[in-house]
Motif scaffolding. Structure first.
Motif, PDB file in Angstrom:
ATOM      1  N   ALA A 185       4.495  -8.483   8.299  1.00 27.54           N
ATOM      2  CA  ALA A 185       3.312  -9.643   8.103  1.00 27.54           C
ATOM      3  C   ALA A 185       3.235 -10.596   8.987  1.00 27.54           C
ATOM      4  N   HIS A 205      -0.233 -11.688  11.191  1.00 25.92           N
ATOM      5  CA  HIS A 205      -0.706 -13.039  11.188  1.00 25.92           C
ATOM      6  C   HIS A 205      -0.772 -13.450  12.689  1.00 25.92           C
ATOM      7  N   ASP A 210       8.011  -6.002  -8.222  1.00 25.01           N
ATOM      8  CA  ASP A 210       6.710  -6.686  -8.774  1.00 25.01           C
ATOM      9  C   ASP A 210       5.670  -6.872  -7.282  1.00 25.01           C
ATOM     10  N   LYS A 211       6.240  -6.221  -6.450  1.00 22.94           N
ATOM     11  CA  LYS A 211       5.577  -6.113  -4.963  1.00 22.94           C
ATOM     12  C   LYS A 211       5.090  -4.573  -4.869  1.00 22.94           C
ATOM     13  N   ASP A 237       4.599  -5.593  -0.383  1.00 21.89           N
ATOM     14  CA  ASP A 237       5.896  -5.177   0.112  1.00 21.89           C
ATOM     15  C   ASP A 237       5.473  -4.700   1.501  1.00 21.89           C
ATOM     16  N   TYR A 238       5.905  -5.580   2.541  1.00 15.68           N
ATOM     17  CA  TYR A 238       5.586  -5.022   3.811  1.00 15.68           C
ATOM     18  C   TYR A 238       6.621  -4.424   4.458  1.00 15.68           C
ATOM     19  N   PRO A 252       1.181 -14.019   4.808  1.00 12.75           N
ATOM     20  CA  PRO A 252       1.587 -13.033   3.921  1.00 12.75           C
ATOM     21  C   PRO A 252       1.248 -13.062   2.402  1.00 12.75           C
ATOM     22  N   ILE A 253       1.043 -12.267   1.699  1.00 13.77           N
ATOM     23  CA  ILE A 253       0.509 -12.240   0.444  1.00 13.77           C
ATOM     24  C   ILE A 253       1.769 -11.871  -0.482  1.00 13.77           C
ATOM     25  N   GLU A 254       2.037 -12.652  -1.522  1.00 15.57           N
ATOM     26  CA  GLU A 254       3.129 -12.569  -2.258  1.00 15.57           C
ATOM     27  C   GLU A 254       3.616 -11.319  -2.937  1.00 15.57           C
ATOM     28  N   ASN A 255       2.589 -10.738  -3.354  1.00 16.08           N
ATOM     29  CA  ASN A 255       2.787  -9.581  -4.424  1.00 16.08           C
ATOM     30  C   ASN A 255       2.759  -8.463  -3.162  1.00 16.08           C
ATOM     31  N   GLU A 258      12.428  -5.105  -6.018  1.00 16.50           N
ATOM     32  CA  GLU A 258      11.096  -5.748  -5.872  1.00 16.50           C
ATOM     33  C   GLU A 258       9.789  -4.921  -6.681  1.00 16.50           C
TER      34      GLU A 258
END
Length: 276
Positions: free
Chosen positions: A208, A212, A94-95, A201-202, A196-199, A92
């Motif tokens: 996340a 929340h 992109d995260k 990485d938790y 959660p924010i899509e980009n 991933e």
């Protein structure tokens, strides 16, 4: 409010701050059945109206911030240099990984399993501090956690321990450090119970879901955030910054503190919105 609380927690809160919490008939029925109740946004706003009238929102936030910790924190920084670094990730790319975390989250080979393929180890949250200041308007989080130091080949960690040749696979390299983050809030956006924010990485972070359920998200330009890492010079950040904070509520009996955190974060969000 996402997580409900028993009536005793509300009664303790109302008595401590000399407030009234009007419950609906449906909520009273739930209490009669020893169920937990979540306040609606309208009820939370009404509660904050009372707090503002009796104490002033700024004073309430300053005086009661110490009732929330221990808190967990994850700092995400989005800029071109770090995105280029993320291209080295084995998954991933992109995260964005967290740059700093409380508690310490790191790679540990013996933790690898089908349910934890990235071998993430999270330490229990120890003590941490949270301080709200009205002048200058800021929020600080301090505690022990992890500082991201780029990527390292897995073999450089495992071979040091066991003297065996190991994989050259890259893993995130987090170092255990004392951390203090201060966010100036003049340009900040605040969101309670963030999704959660899509980009982001938790994986090497608090989940996340915890943010929340029990937390808040601060989004601001990096120049308004100072990170002080043990034995390093405090540094302003670059790019877009997301600071995620969550009250650690692991004990099923911590109902009052969980409620206190919900009300504090909701008040914090509304206060920041009113100052713009």
């Amino acid at each position: 409010m996402i997580i409900g609380q028993p009536k005793a927690a509300y009664e303790q809160f109302a008595q401590m701050f000399e407030l009234e919490i009007p419950f609906s008939s449906d909520q009273e029925d739930l209490f009669q059945g020893e169920k937990r109740v979540s306040l609606s946004p309208e009820q939370m706003d009404g509660l904050i109206d009372q707090i503002s009238s009796r104490y002033g929102t700024s004073a309430f936030l300053m005086q009661n911030a110490t009732r929330i910790p221990p808190v967990g924190m994850s700092l995400f920084v989005l800029n071109d240099d770090l995105w280029e670094m993320m291209e080295r990730k084995p998954w991933e790319e992109d995260k964005m990984l967290a740059m700093s975390t409380i508690p310490f989250c790191f790679w540990e080979q013996k933790e690898e399993s089908t349910s934890n393929p990235k071998a993430v180890k999270r330490w229990d949250l120890g003590s941490s501090e949270m301080v709200f200041r009205s002048k200058p308007l800021s929020l600080s989080i301090a505690g022990n956690g992890g500082d991201f130091c780029g990527f390292i080949e897995q073999r450089l960690i495992t071979s040091r321990r066991f003297g065996l040749p190991e994989s050259r696979k890259l893993i995130p390299n987090y170092k255990f450090k004392s951390l203090e983050l201060t966010a100036e809030l003049s340009k900040a956006d605040v969101q309670v119970h963030p999704l959660p924010i899509e980009n982001l990485d938790y994986d090497f972070s608090i989940s996340a879901k915890e943010f929340h359920n029990h937390g808040v998200q601060i989004t601001t330009p990096g120049k308004y955030v100072t990170l002080d890492v043990e034995k390093q010079k405090p540094a302003k950040l670059k790019g877009e910054v997301h600071v995620l904070i969550a009250a650690a509520v692991n004990d099923e009996n911590e109902h009052f503190r969980a409620l206190m955190a919900d009300v504090w974060f909701w008040t914090f969000q509304r206060f920041l919105g009113a100052t713009k």
